[in-house]
Design a protein around this motif. Structure first.
Motif, short mmCIF file in Angstrom:
data_model
loop_
_atom_site.label_atom_id
_atom_site.label_comp_id
_atom_site.label_asym_id
_atom_site.label_seq_id
_atom_site.Cartn_x
_atom_site.Cartn_y
_atom_site.Cartn_z
N ASN A 274 184.98 44.24 171.95
CA ASN A 274 185.67 44.10 173.23
C ASN A 274 185.52 42.69 173.80
OD1 ASN A 274 187.14 44.82 175.47
ND2 ASN A 274 185.41 45.71 176.53
N SER A 275 184.37 42.08 173.60
CA SER A 275 184.15 40.75 174.15
C SER A 275 184.97 39.68 173.43
CB SER A 275 182.67 40.39 174.13
OG SER A 275 182.25 40.20 172.80
N ILE A 276 185.28 39.91 172.16
CA ILE A 276 186.12 38.93 171.44
C ILE A 276 187.57 39.39 171.38
CG2 ILE A 276 184.23 37.93 170.12
CD1 ILE A 276 185.06 39.63 167.74
N THR B 225 172.76 59.99 163.66
CA THR B 225 173.81 59.84 164.67
C THR B 225 173.30 59.07 165.90
OG1 THR B 225 173.33 62.06 165.51
CG2 THR B 225 175.17 61.83 163.97
N SER B 226 172.00 59.16 166.18
CA SER B 226 171.45 58.33 167.26
C SER B 226 171.55 56.86 166.90
CB SER B 226 170.00 58.70 167.51
OG SER B 226 169.89 60.01 167.99
N LEU B 227 171.19 56.52 165.68
CA LEU B 227 171.34 55.14 165.22
C LEU B 227 172.81 54.74 165.20
CD1 LEU B 227 170.08 52.55 164.09
CD2 LEU B 227 170.30 53.57 161.81
N GLY B 228 173.67 55.66 164.80
CA GLY B 228 175.10 55.38 164.79
C GLY B 228 175.66 55.08 166.17
N HIS B 229 175.16 55.78 167.18
CA HIS B 229 175.62 55.52 168.54
C HIS B 229 175.11 54.16 169.05
CE1 HIS B 229 177.11 59.61 168.77
NE2 HIS B 229 177.68 59.28 169.92
N ILE B 230 173.90 53.81 168.69
CA ILE B 230 173.37 52.50 169.10
C ILE B 230 174.19 51.38 168.46
CG2 ILE B 230 171.39 50.95 168.93
CD1 ILE B 230 169.63 53.49 169.15
N ILE B 231 174.43 51.49 167.16
CA ILE B 231 175.22 50.48 166.46
C ILE B 231 176.66 50.49 166.95
CG2 ILE B 231 176.12 49.82 164.19
CD1 ILE B 231 173.43 50.75 163.03
N GLY B 232 177.20 51.68 167.18
CA GLY B 232 178.58 51.80 167.66
C GLY B 232 178.77 51.20 169.04
N ALA B 233 177.81 51.41 169.95
CA ALA B 233 177.92 50.82 171.28
C ALA B 233 177.89 49.30 171.20
CB ALA B 233 176.78 51.33 172.16
N GLY B 234 177.02 48.77 170.36
CA GLY B 234 176.99 47.32 170.17
C GLY B 234 178.26 46.79 169.55
N ALA B 235 178.81 47.53 168.59
CA ALA B 235 180.05 47.09 167.95
C ALA B 235 181.21 47.13 168.94
CB ALA B 235 180.35 47.98 166.75
#
Length: 86
Positions: free
Chosen positions: A80-82, A65-75
């Protein structure tokens, strides 16, 4: 330093929305599923019997879930930027 200059450097981050929550949940579930099969040494810590995943304990859940949060924040930032999510 001038406050206006500092505020112009910082990028806009969106507020919480249901679409960002869905992206975060999907990223966490994908990382849990990936970690279930990718982690080679399992079961060293306390297990979580409620999930029904034998050998998949608390350390594995926290790591995935830590990795999931890192990937989720980037996603979320990327989507949001596009302008796909708001």
């Amino acid at each position: 330093m001038n406050v206006q200059t500092l505020l112009s450097i910082i990028s806009y981050t969106s507020s919480w929305s249901i679409s960002s929550a869905i992206v975060m949940i999907i990223c966490n579930l994908l990382c849990i599923g990936l970690g279930r099969y990718a982690i080679q040494v399992r079961g060293l810590g306390p297990s979580i019997p409620a999930l029904g995943l034998k050998g998949f304990g608390l350390p594995e859940l926290l790591a995935t879930t830590s990795l999931g949060h890192i990937i989720g924040a980037g996603a979320i930032i990327g989507l949001n930027s596009i302008k796909i999510i708001n």
